[in-house]
Enzyme design. Structure first.
Site, PDB file in Angstrom:
ATOM      1  N   HIS A  14       0.867  -1.200   0.000  1.00 10.86           N
ATOM      2  CA  HIS A  14       0.000   0.000   0.000  1.00 10.86           C
ATOM      3  C   HIS A  14       0.891   1.233   0.000  1.00 10.86           C
ATOM      4  O   HIS A  14       1.516   1.552   1.016  1.00 10.86           O
ATOM      5  CB  HIS A  14      -0.917   0.018   1.221  1.00 10.86           C
ATOM      6  CG  HIS A  14      -1.858   1.185   1.214  1.00 10.86           C
ATOM      7  ND1 HIS A  14      -3.221   1.037   1.318  1.00 10.86           N
ATOM      8  CD2 HIS A  14      -1.654   2.515   1.102  1.00 10.86           C
ATOM      9  CE1 HIS A  14      -3.800   2.222   1.269  1.00 10.86           C
ATOM     10  NE2 HIS A  14      -2.862   3.146   1.137  1.00 10.86           N
ATOM     11  N   HIS A  16       1.563   5.427  -1.665  1.00  9.38           N
ATOM     12  CA  HIS A  16       1.235   6.612  -2.475  1.00  9.38           C
ATOM     13  C   HIS A  16       2.526   7.181  -3.046  1.00  9.38           C
ATOM     14  O   HIS A  16       3.416   7.567  -2.285  1.00  9.38           O
ATOM     15  CB  HIS A  16       0.544   7.673  -1.615  1.00  9.38           C
ATOM     16  CG  HIS A  16      -0.748   7.188  -1.045  1.00  9.38           C
ATOM     17  ND1 HIS A  16      -1.942   7.340  -1.698  1.00  9.38           N
ATOM     18  CD2 HIS A  16      -1.019   6.512   0.095  1.00  9.38           C
ATOM     19  CE1 HIS A  16      -2.905   6.792  -0.970  1.00  9.38           C
ATOM     20  NE2 HIS A  16      -2.372   6.277   0.124  1.00  9.38           N
ATOM     21  N   LYS A 100      -9.322  -0.176  -6.113  1.00 10.73           N
ATOM     22  CA  LYS A 100      -9.365   0.465  -4.799  1.00 10.73           C
ATOM     23  C   LYS A 100     -10.715   1.138  -4.570  1.00 10.73           C
ATOM     24  O   LYS A 100     -11.175   1.929  -5.394  1.00 10.73           O
ATOM     25  CB  LYS A 100      -8.245   1.507  -4.728  1.00 10.73           C
ATOM     26  CG  LYS A 100      -8.204   2.328  -3.439  1.00 10.73           C
ATOM     27  CD  LYS A 100      -7.702   1.520  -2.255  1.00 10.73           C
ATOM     28  CE  LYS A 100      -7.856   2.263  -0.945  1.00 10.73           C
ATOM     29  NZ  LYS A 100      -6.665   2.921  -0.483  1.00 10.73           N
ATOM     30  N   HIS A 137     -10.422   1.260   1.560  1.00  9.13           N
ATOM     31  CA  HIS A 137     -10.243   2.262   2.625  1.00  9.13           C
ATOM     32  C   HIS A 137     -11.491   2.142   3.495  1.00  9.13           C
ATOM     33  O   HIS A 137     -12.561   2.606   3.111  1.00  9.13           O
ATOM     34  CB  HIS A 137     -10.086   3.674   2.057  1.00  9.13           C
ATOM     35  CG  HIS A 137      -9.856   4.710   3.124  1.00  9.13           C
ATOM     36  ND1 HIS A 137      -8.675   5.395   3.272  1.00  9.13           N
ATOM     37  CD2 HIS A 137     -10.659   5.136   4.133  1.00  9.13           C
ATOM     38  CE1 HIS A 137      -8.762   6.206   4.319  1.00  9.13           C
ATOM     39  NE2 HIS A 137      -9.952   6.071   4.862  1.00  9.13           N
ATOM     40  N   HIS A 175      -4.596  -0.560   5.652  1.00  9.84           N
ATOM     41  CA  HIS A 175      -4.229   0.187   6.857  1.00  9.84           C
ATOM     42  C   HIS A 175      -5.225  -0.014   8.011  1.00  9.84           C
ATOM     43  O   HIS A 175      -5.870   0.929   8.465  1.00  9.84           O
ATOM     44  CB  HIS A 175      -4.015   1.671   6.573  1.00  9.84           C
ATOM     45  CG  HIS A 175      -5.019   2.321   5.649  1.00  9.84           C
ATOM     46  ND1 HIS A 175      -6.369   2.294   5.872  1.00  9.84           N
ATOM     47  CD2 HIS A 175      -4.852   3.002   4.491  1.00  9.84           C
ATOM     48  CE1 HIS A 175      -6.984   2.940   4.902  1.00  9.84           C
ATOM     49  NE2 HIS A 175      -6.087   3.367   4.051  1.00  9.84           N
ATOM     50  N   ASP A 248       1.430   2.645   3.559  1.00  7.21           N
ATOM     51  CA  ASP A 248       0.589   3.831   3.355  1.00  7.21           C
ATOM     52  C   ASP A 248       1.432   5.102   3.402  1.00  7.21           C
ATOM     53  O   ASP A 248       0.951   6.161   3.807  1.00  7.21           O
ATOM     54  CB  ASP A 248      -0.558   3.894   4.386  1.00  7.21           C
ATOM     55  CG  ASP A 248      -1.670   4.853   3.936  1.00  7.21           C
ATOM     56  OD1 ASP A 248      -1.704   5.215   2.750  1.00  7.21           O
ATOM     57  OD2 ASP A 248      -2.494   5.235   4.782  1.00  7.21           O
TER      58      ASP A 248
HETATM   59 ZN   LIG Z   1      -3.421   5.164   1.574  1.00 10.18          ZN
END
Ligand SMILES: [Zn+2]
Length: 350
Positions: A14, A16, A100, A137, A175, A248
């Site tokens: 995970h 970004h 996602k 999420h 997460h 994350d």
């Molecule tokens: Zn994230």
């Protein structure tokens, strides 16, 4: 306690990476530690098509340092208008590894997210049929729900009904931050797993307010009470294959964090594996770090484990104080300037 540990090369399930200057600034840290990463699609505009995913993948490859050995695994951003056929075609030709689900307005760049999960029933049914993982999420966005309860309410009102409607759908609960989430995942059978970040393993909610407001400890899902942190720690270090590494890591310029209405996200990429090593060491579970970091993730995704290895040593490493973003701005890493107890000493990329 061993002072040296060699594990299969780990992956980050995970991540970004952003785009442009930020991508160039942050990517080398991840590519140095990890063989692969699941790349989040919440750019502005989000990555919703296979063509956009392939173009983003090409920009990531172009931004890699020379001699890097790193494979970005691309994801589709689901919207109310996502089309099952287009998504399945993107999965079949390898443009997407997973899709996602951002509930609309749950976090950074999620305004185009799904407003009601029942709007994408047809997409989720197709994903279950073709074995395409759904990355979630897991927070409701209803402002009447207390921010510390949004994950638990999501599980009860959206996730559990989804799991009983589509028991063959493969789900990664991204997460995880609560006791409730780890219990749901642990008892949820073979089709659900969860990623756990280093910051949710290290911080409880006091960290956001210690000595004054701490914008660099603000992330979403927000860090929770100590008992939740302990439940995450127990799960991550248990060896249970339902749990694997996902940082994350979410870079934001210092100017966007240290301001009124500072944004959510913790940039932990520069010292991700050193943090996890320290956490597992303190828990007396170094022998389970490899399962969490390098084995459980690929097993869940049906991918081979990496061929290479990573060797860590019990020796001090210093987290950079700042990572330069552009001429004006920088990004402050998680635990900036601190000395951690573990260092990477060797990498075999074979
Ligand atoms: Zn994230």
């Amino acid at each position: 306690m061993p002072d040296r540990l060699t594990i299969r090369r780990p992956d980050d399930w995970h991540l970004h990476l952003r785009d442009g200057a930020a991508l160039k600034a942050v990517l080398p840290y991840t590519a140095h530690q990890f063989g692969r990463a699941i790349v989040m699609p919440n750019l502005s505009p989000p990555i919703t098509t296979a063509v956009a995913a392939q173009a983003y993948r090409a920009r990531i490859i172009a931004a890699l340092p020379a001699n890097a050995d790193f494979t970005p695994l691309m994801t589709a951003y689901l919207t109310d208008d996502s089309d099952a056929d287009a998504l399945a075609a993107g999965f079949a030709d390898g443009a997407f590894v997973a899709a996602k689900l951002y509930p609309a307005h749950a976090t950074t760049n999620s305004a185009a997210g799904v407003t009601d999960i029942r709007n994408i029933d047809a997409v989720l049914e197709r994903m279950a049929e073709i074995g395409m993982p759904l990355l979630i999420h897991g927070e409701v966005t209803d402002h009447r729900v207390d921010i510390f309860d949004r994950e638990a309410v999501f599980i009860d009102t959206i996730l559990l009904p989804l799991m009983s409607r589509l028991p063959t759908l493969r789900i990664v609960f991204e997460h995880a931050t609560t006791e409730h989430a780890v219990t749901c995942v642990r008892e949820g059978g073979a089709n659900i797993a969860a990623t756990i970040t280093p910051h949710h393993l290290l911080l409880n909610r006091n960290a956001m307010f210690q000595g004054g407001i701490q914008p660099h400890h603000y992330c979403l899902p927000i860090v929770k009470r100590e008992r939740h942190r302990l439940a995450l720690l127990e799960s991550a270090t248990s060896g249970d294959p339902h749990f694997f590494l996902g940082t994350d890591s979410a870079p934001h310029a210092v100017s966007a964090k240290e301001t009124v209405c500072g944004c959510a996200g913790i940039f932990n990429a520069p010292s991700a594996i050193e943090n996890y090593a320290e956490i597992f060491d303190a828990a007396g579970a170094l022998d389970r770090l490899e399962a969490f970091a390098s084995i459980n993730g690929p097993r869940f995704y049906g991918l081979p484990v990496n061929a290479g290895s990573l060797t860590l040593e019990r020796a001090p490493s210093v987290v950079p104080a700042l990572v330069k973003l552009d001429d004006r701005d920088a990004i402050r890493p998680f635990r900036a300037g601190e000395t951690l107890g573990w260092s990477i000493v060797e990498e075999d990329l074979s």
